[in-house]
Design a protein around this motif. Structure first.
Motif, PDB file in Angstrom:
ATOM      1  N   ASN A  34      18.689 -16.309   2.262  1.00  0.00           N
ATOM      2  CA  ASN A  34      17.682 -16.312   3.328  1.00  0.00           C
ATOM      3  C   ASN A  34      17.493 -14.879   3.828  1.00  0.00           C
ATOM      4  O   ASN A  34      17.926 -14.526   4.931  1.00  0.00           O
ATOM      5  N   PRO A  35      16.844 -14.039   2.988  1.00  0.00           N
ATOM      6  CA  PRO A  35      16.839 -12.595   3.275  1.00  0.00           C
ATOM      7  C   PRO A  35      16.142 -12.234   4.587  1.00  0.00           C
ATOM      8  O   PRO A  35      15.073 -12.748   4.896  1.00  0.00           O
ATOM      9  N   GLN A  36      16.764 -11.330   5.323  1.00  0.00           N
ATOM     10  CA  GLN A  36      16.221 -10.849   6.604  1.00  0.00           C
ATOM     11  C   GLN A  36      15.502  -9.517   6.453  1.00  0.00           C
ATOM     12  O   GLN A  36      15.010  -8.964   7.438  1.00  0.00           O
ATOM     13  N   ALA A  37      15.462  -8.998   5.226  1.00  0.00           N
ATOM     14  CA  ALA A  37      14.792  -7.726   4.926  1.00  0.00           C
ATOM     15  C   ALA A  37      14.452  -7.765   3.441  1.00  0.00           C
ATOM     16  O   ALA A  37      14.986  -8.609   2.712  1.00  0.00           O
ATOM     17  N   PRO A  38      13.547  -6.859   2.976  1.00  0.00           N
ATOM     18  CA  PRO A  38      13.208  -6.868   1.544  1.00  0.00           C
ATOM     19  C   PRO A  38      14.438  -6.794   0.637  1.00  0.00           C
ATOM     20  O   PRO A  38      14.484  -7.421  -0.417  1.00  0.00           O
ATOM     21  N   VAL A  39      15.434  -6.011   1.051  1.00  0.00           N
ATOM     22  CA  VAL A  39      16.745  -6.054   0.380  1.00  0.00           C
ATOM     23  C   VAL A  39      17.744  -6.639   1.359  1.00  0.00           C
ATOM     24  O   VAL A  39      17.866  -6.159   2.495  1.00  0.00           O
ATOM     25  N   HIS A  40      18.415  -7.696   0.954  1.00  0.00           N
ATOM     26  CA  HIS A  40      19.497  -8.284   1.762  1.00  0.00           C
ATOM     27  C   HIS A  40      20.525  -8.825   0.777  1.00  0.00           C
ATOM     28  O   HIS A  40      20.361  -9.898   0.189  1.00  0.00           O
ATOM     29  N   THR A  41      21.553  -8.037   0.598  1.00  0.00           N
ATOM     30  CA  THR A  41      22.595  -8.364  -0.387  1.00  0.00           C
ATOM     31  C   THR A  41      23.927  -8.515   0.336  1.00  0.00           C
ATOM     32  O   THR A  41      24.191  -7.825   1.321  1.00  0.00           O
ATOM     33  N   LEU A  42      24.737  -9.434  -0.144  1.00  0.00           N
ATOM     34  CA  LEU A  42      26.061  -9.684   0.424  1.00  0.00           C
ATOM     35  C   LEU A  42      27.121  -9.169  -0.543  1.00  0.00           C
ATOM     36  O   LEU A  42      27.014  -9.414  -1.755  1.00  0.00           O
ATOM     37  N   VAL A  43      28.105  -8.477  -0.010  1.00  0.00           N
ATOM     38  CA  VAL A  43      29.208  -7.968  -0.824  1.00  0.00           C
ATOM     39  C   VAL A  43      30.466  -8.663  -0.337  1.00  0.00           C
ATOM     40  O   VAL A  43      30.796  -8.596   0.858  1.00  0.00           O
ATOM     41  N   ILE A  44      31.151  -9.357  -1.248  1.00  0.00           N
ATOM     42  CA  ILE A  44      32.346 -10.108  -0.823  1.00  0.00           C
ATOM     43  C   ILE A  44      33.533  -9.780  -1.728  1.00  0.00           C
ATOM     44  O   ILE A  44      33.365  -9.544  -2.928  1.00  0.00           O
ATOM     45  N   PRO A  45      34.728  -9.786  -1.135  1.00  0.00           N
ATOM     46  CA  PRO A  45      35.923  -9.690  -1.974  1.00  0.00           C
ATOM     47  C   PRO A  45      36.126 -11.034  -2.683  1.00  0.00           C
ATOM     48  O   PRO A  45      35.743 -12.081  -2.149  1.00  0.00           O
ATOM     49  N   GLY A 108      17.938  -3.420   3.672  1.00  0.00           N
ATOM     50  CA  GLY A 108      17.119  -2.239   3.427  1.00  0.00           C
ATOM     51  C   GLY A 108      15.731  -2.624   2.959  1.00  0.00           C
ATOM     52  O   GLY A 108      15.371  -3.807   2.906  1.00  0.00           O
ATOM     53  N   GLY A 109      14.937  -1.593   2.645  1.00  0.00           N
ATOM     54  CA  GLY A 109      13.602  -1.837   2.112  1.00  0.00           C
ATOM     55  C   GLY A 109      12.513  -1.782   3.156  1.00  0.00           C
ATOM     56  O   GLY A 109      11.333  -1.911   2.827  1.00  0.00           O
ATOM     57  N   ARG A 110      12.878  -1.627   4.414  1.00  0.00           N
ATOM     58  CA  ARG A 110      11.894  -1.415   5.491  1.00  0.00           C
ATOM     59  C   ARG A 110      12.634  -0.793   6.678  1.00  0.00           C
ATOM     60  O   ARG A 110      13.879  -0.806   6.704  1.00  0.00           O
ATOM     61  N   ALA A 111      11.858  -0.285   7.642  1.00  0.00           N
ATOM     62  CA  ALA A 111      12.487   0.210   8.874  1.00  0.00           C
ATOM     63  C   ALA A 111      13.144  -0.982   9.564  1.00  0.00           C
ATOM     64  O   ALA A 111      12.508  -2.027   9.756  1.00  0.00           O
ATOM     65  N   LEU A 112      14.411  -0.839   9.917  1.00  0.00           N
ATOM     66  CA  LEU A 112      15.203  -1.993  10.345  1.00  0.00           C
ATOM     67  C   LEU A 112      15.256  -2.211  11.860  1.00  0.00           C
ATOM     68  O   LEU A 112      15.840  -3.181  12.311  1.00  0.00           O
ATOM     69  N   GLY A 113      14.633  -1.316  12.613  1.00  0.00           N
ATOM     70  CA  GLY A 113      14.583  -1.550  14.054  1.00  0.00           C
ATOM     71  C   GLY A 113      15.899  -1.247  14.740  1.00  0.00           C
ATOM     72  O   GLY A 113      16.818  -0.708  14.139  1.00  0.00           O
ATOM     73  N   PRO A 114      15.998  -1.629  16.016  1.00  0.00           N
ATOM     74  CA  PRO A 114      17.207  -1.324  16.779  1.00  0.00           C
ATOM     75  C   PRO A 114      18.439  -2.015  16.218  1.00  0.00           C
ATOM     76  O   PRO A 114      18.320  -3.065  15.582  1.00  0.00           O
ATOM     77  N   MET A 115      19.587  -1.434  16.488  1.00  0.00           N
ATOM     78  CA  MET A 115      20.833  -1.928  15.901  1.00  0.00           C
ATOM     79  C   MET A 115      21.173  -3.325  16.386  1.00  0.00           C
ATOM     80  O   MET A 115      21.608  -4.174  15.627  1.00  0.00           O
TER      81      MET A 115
END
Ligand code: 5GP
Length: 119
Positions: A34-45, A108-115
């Motif tokens: 359910n991506p929140q940005a053009p790039v939304h990737t999860l990195v897991i151990p 990533g892939g767009r301006a992400l706005g405030p933290m």
């Protein structure tokens, strides 16, 4: 206590499919469903760690190094180094952690706005 039935444990066991971005001995990275940005990737151990606290206390140095390197690798694979990106790890109730297996979000892939959302 680690819950073996959490959705990322199922992905790691191959019981649920994922769009894999990167994998090595210790790490799997895949696109968020359910991506929140053009790039939304999860990195897991691949190890059974609920949160960053759990990981920081129990993971081997090799696993800890692998997680950091995988974040860098995913940013490179997704072409984010020039434009920039944000990494985020939710832990516990206040952060709304939904899946109880440590995961780093990469946006990533767009301006992400405030933290953070301002109250
Ligand atoms: P959290 O709120 O725990 O930091 O984020 C959990 C993330 O996992 C959410 O962004 C959600 O969209 C993602 N997610 C939940 N279930 C699945 C799934 O089955 N596959 C993938 N690829 N992502 C998932």
């Amino acid at each position: 206590m680690y819950d073996d039935n959490n959705v990322f444990a199922k992905i790691l066991r191959g019981e649920i499919p994922c769009k894999k971005v990167f994998e090595d001995t210790h790490i799997l990275a895949f696109d968020d469903i359910n991506p929140q940005a053009p790039v939304h990737t999860l990195v897991i151990p691949k190890g059974k760690y609920v949160s960053m606290k759990d990981f920081a206390e129990k993971a081997s140095d090799a696993e800890i190094a692998a997680l950091t390197r995988a974040v860098g690798k995913v940013a490179e694979i997704k072409g984010l180094n020039e434009s920039g990106y944000r990494i985020l790890a939710n832990a516990g109730v206040d952060a709304h952690q939904e899946v109880p297996h440590l995961h780093i979000h990469i946006f990533g892939g767009r301006a992400l706005g405030p933290m953070l959302v301002r109250k």
